[in-house]
Design a protein around this motif. Structure first.
Motif, short mmCIF file in Angstrom:
data_model
loop_
_atom_site.label_atom_id
_atom_site.label_comp_id
_atom_site.label_asym_id
_atom_site.label_seq_id
_atom_site.Cartn_x
_atom_site.Cartn_y
_atom_site.Cartn_z
N LEU A 1 -30.55 8.34 15.49
CA LEU A 1 -29.08 8.32 15.56
C LEU A 1 -28.46 9.69 15.33
CD1 LEU A 1 -27.72 5.05 13.82
CD2 LEU A 1 -28.22 5.47 16.23
N PRO B 1 -20.40 5.65 15.77
CA PRO B 1 -20.63 6.12 14.40
C PRO B 1 -19.44 6.93 13.87
CG PRO B 1 -21.85 7.48 15.93
CD PRO B 1 -21.22 6.39 16.75
N SER B 2 -18.28 6.30 13.84
CA SER B 2 -17.07 6.92 13.30
C SER B 2 -16.93 6.53 11.84
CB SER B 2 -15.85 6.45 14.08
OG SER B 2 -15.75 7.10 15.33
N ASN B 3 -16.03 7.22 11.15
CA ASN B 3 -15.80 6.91 9.73
C ASN B 3 -15.32 5.45 9.59
OD1 ASN B 3 -14.41 6.69 7.15
ND2 ASN B 3 -14.71 8.90 7.00
N SER C 1 -24.51 3.26 12.94
CA SER C 1 -24.22 3.78 11.60
C SER C 1 -23.87 5.27 11.59
CB SER C 1 -25.43 3.57 10.68
OG SER C 1 -25.13 4.11 9.41
N PRO C 2 -22.75 5.63 10.94
CA PRO C 2 -22.43 7.04 10.74
C PRO C 2 -23.16 7.61 9.52
CG PRO C 2 -20.66 5.70 9.85
CD PRO C 2 -21.69 4.74 10.42
N ASP D 1 -7.40 12.81 16.22
CA ASP D 1 -8.52 12.04 16.76
C ASP D 1 -8.38 11.79 18.26
OD1 ASP D 1 -9.58 12.09 14.25
OD2 ASP D 1 -9.51 9.94 13.89
N MET E 1 -26.88 12.91 16.94
CA MET E 1 -26.35 13.38 18.22
C MET E 1 -26.51 14.89 18.35
SD MET E 1 -23.06 10.88 18.68
CE MET E 1 -22.30 11.05 17.06
N GLY F 1 -12.84 7.22 16.16
CA GLY F 1 -12.15 8.25 15.40
C GLY F 1 -12.26 9.56 16.16
N GLY F 2 -12.59 10.64 15.46
CA GLY F 2 -12.67 11.95 16.10
C GLY F 2 -14.08 12.30 16.53
N ILE F 3 -14.71 13.21 15.80
CA ILE F 3 -15.95 13.82 16.29
C ILE F 3 -17.11 12.84 16.50
CG2 ILE F 3 -16.56 14.60 13.95
CD1 ILE F 3 -17.89 17.02 15.23
N GLY F 4 -17.31 11.93 15.54
CA GLY F 4 -18.43 10.99 15.67
C GLY F 4 -18.21 10.06 16.86
N GLY F 5 -16.97 9.61 17.00
CA GLY F 5 -16.62 8.74 18.11
C GLY F 5 -16.73 9.48 19.44
N SER G 1 -11.28 5.99 10.00
CA SER G 1 -11.18 5.97 11.46
C SER G 1 -11.17 4.51 11.93
CB SER G 1 -12.34 6.74 12.12
OG SER G 1 -12.22 8.13 11.86
N VAL H 1 -23.48 12.14 8.23
CA VAL H 1 -24.13 13.21 8.98
C VAL H 1 -23.26 14.47 8.91
CG1 VAL H 1 -24.95 13.93 11.25
CG2 VAL H 1 -25.25 11.56 10.51
N ARG H 2 -21.96 14.28 8.83
CA ARG H 2 -21.00 15.38 8.81
C ARG H 2 -19.77 14.86 8.09
NH1 ARG H 2 -19.92 19.50 13.52
NH2 ARG H 2 -17.81 19.97 12.90
P1 GDP Z 1 -13.52 12.35 12.53
O1 GDP Z 1 -12.25 11.60 12.77
O2 GDP Z 1 -13.54 13.69 13.21
O3 GDP Z 1 -13.95 12.39 11.10
O4 GDP Z 1 -14.63 11.56 13.34
P2 GDP Z 1 -15.18 10.08 13.30
O5 GDP Z 1 -14.52 9.24 12.31
O6 GDP Z 1 -15.24 9.59 14.71
O7 GDP Z 1 -16.66 10.36 12.88
C1 GDP Z 1 -17.00 10.86 11.60
C2 GDP Z 1 -18.34 10.33 11.25
O8 GDP Z 1 -19.26 10.70 12.29
C3 GDP Z 1 -18.90 10.89 9.98
O9 GDP Z 1 -18.90 9.88 8.98
C4 GDP Z 1 -20.33 11.31 10.35
O10 GDP Z 1 -21.26 10.84 9.44
C5 GDP Z 1 -20.54 10.71 11.72
N1 GDP Z 1 -21.39 11.51 12.56
C6 GDP Z 1 -21.18 12.79 12.96
N2 GDP Z 1 -22.23 13.22 13.70
C7 GDP Z 1 -23.12 12.20 13.74
C8 GDP Z 1 -24.41 12.01 14.32
O11 GDP Z 1 -24.98 12.90 14.97
N3 GDP Z 1 -25.03 10.81 14.12
C9 GDP Z 1 -24.44 9.79 13.42
N4 GDP Z 1 -25.12 8.65 13.28
N5 GDP Z 1 -23.23 9.93 12.84
C10 GDP Z 1 -22.59 11.12 13.02
#
Ligand code: GDP
Ligand code: CA
Length: 323
Positions: free
Chosen positions: A299, A199-201, A230-231, A49, A301, A8-12, A205, A238-239
């Motif tokens: 876990l 750890p994406s949604n 795990s996210p 993303d 970041m 996904g975005g930030i977690g990925g 995601s 986490v966010r």
């Molecule tokens: P989005 O599309 O920007 O929302 O990004 P993703 O789907 O890739 O990632 C979102 C998930 O990343 C969220 O559910 C967060 O809980 C998880 N996440 C963000 N930072 C961290 C971290 O430092 N550690 C872990 N384990 N999960 C994180």
């Protein structure tokens, strides 16, 4: 080594930056990015993303924010506002606008999103091959009930404008059932030595990527080990507001419940291995009882080193489950 990750975005993106740092430069990383968040704004195609992955790995990201460009300015948005043209709730900065202009111009000229993404990446050099999950339009929508009654809104409206403050009743990846995986996607999964779920949604995601027919089956049937992280840490995202969309698909917000939602490959699911945070060590037994090899490691970041260490733990777990 060929590694394929869904993201996904930030977690990925943050995880992938750690992975890139943890493996050797000769290891090939293919990223299958979520395009269910894509939205058309001001006549432009915005792929939040894909851009977060591209900017993060290409060192152009606004680090604290986690999305958008570093050193951004907002003149275009202010000018649009002066004309009364929104939406005001979506942040598109001037630098970011250029990306969407290039993308839209290429799409209007007939290039598929995969070719456009490749072209954008020649500038950013993310060090991974970034593929959209599909060249076809897929848009995640969310069913809610608020003062306006029951209705369906675009995922970005739910997430960014409404801050997921109302419950999500259903998550609908509109267009997914008729979408085809982008060129190279299924090959990257089938040909990988390791498949990773960062750890994406898990719902909006990874879940949107898996909703494209053929992708879930490819992951479930991959010859390589599949390992996820795990996210959810300590019973909360986490966010962000992942708990809201997990509830919509009937999954508890816990590291173990997300693993069980993905399922064990031994019983038709997706995972061979799963990493939970050390604070969730008590969840290891439940995950293993579900047929998924599980380890507890840090876990969070907090920086690049922490993300690289998570990537190393995922590689170790993959080697273990491959035996
Ligand atoms: P989005 O599309 O920007 O929302 O990004 P993703 O789907 O890739 O990632 C979102 C998930 O990343 C969220 O559910 C967060 O809980 C998880 N996440 C963000 N930072 C961290 C971290 O430092 N550690 C872990 N384990 N999960 C994180
Ligand atoms: Ca997203």
């Amino acid at each position: 080594m060929r590694i394929t990750a869904l993201a996904g975005g930030i977690g990925g993106a943050r995880f992938l930056r750690g992975l890139r740092a943890a493996v050797s430069p000769s290891d090939e990383i293919t990223v299958i990015g979520n395009t269910g968040d894509d939205i058309h704004l001001y006549g432009l195609k915005v792929c939040p993303d894909l851009d977060t992955v591209m900017y993060t790995l290409g060192d152009g990201i606004h680090e604290e924010q986690g999305w958008g460009r570093r050193d951004e300015t907002w003149s275009i948005k202010e000018e649009m506002k002066a004309y009364g043209v929104g939406p005001e709730w979506f942040g598109l900065g001037d630098r970011d606008f250029a990306t969407h202009l290039v993308r839209t111009q290429m799409i209007d000229a007939g290039y598929p999103l995969s070719a456009v993404t490749e072209a954008l990446c020649t500038r950013w050099k993310p060090g991974v091959r970034l593929l959209p999950m599909s060249d076809d339009r897929v848009e995640t929508h969310v069913r809610i009930t608020d003062a306006d009654g029951p209705r369906v809104v675009h995922f970005q409206e739910y997430w960014v404008r409404l801050h997921a403050a109302v419950d999500a009743e259903a998550i609908i990846p509109v267009g997914a059932d008729a979408a085809k995986p982008a060129p190279g996607v299924l090959e990257a999964i089938a040909g990988a030595d390791l498949v990773l779920l960062p750890p994406s949604n898990p719902v909006v995601s990874i879940g949107s990527i898996l909703a494209v027919p053929g992708i879930r089956e490819a992951v479930a049937g991959a010859s390589a080990p599949v390992v996820g992280l795990s996210p959810i840490v300590g019973g909360a995202p986490v966010r962000g507001m992942a708990d809201k969309v997990l509830a919509a698909v009937g999954v508890e917000t816990s590291a173990a419940a997300v693993a069980e939602h993905y399922g064990s490959r031994a019983s038709g699911g997706l995972l061979d291995g799963w990493l939970v945070d050390t604070s969730d060590a008590a969840a290891v037994a439940a995950v293993e009882a579900a047929g998924i090899v599980c380890r507890a490691v840090p876990l969070l970041m907090t920086d690049l080193d922490a993300a690289a260490e998570m990537a190393r733990a995922a590689l170790e777990l993959a080697a273990e489950v491959a035996k």
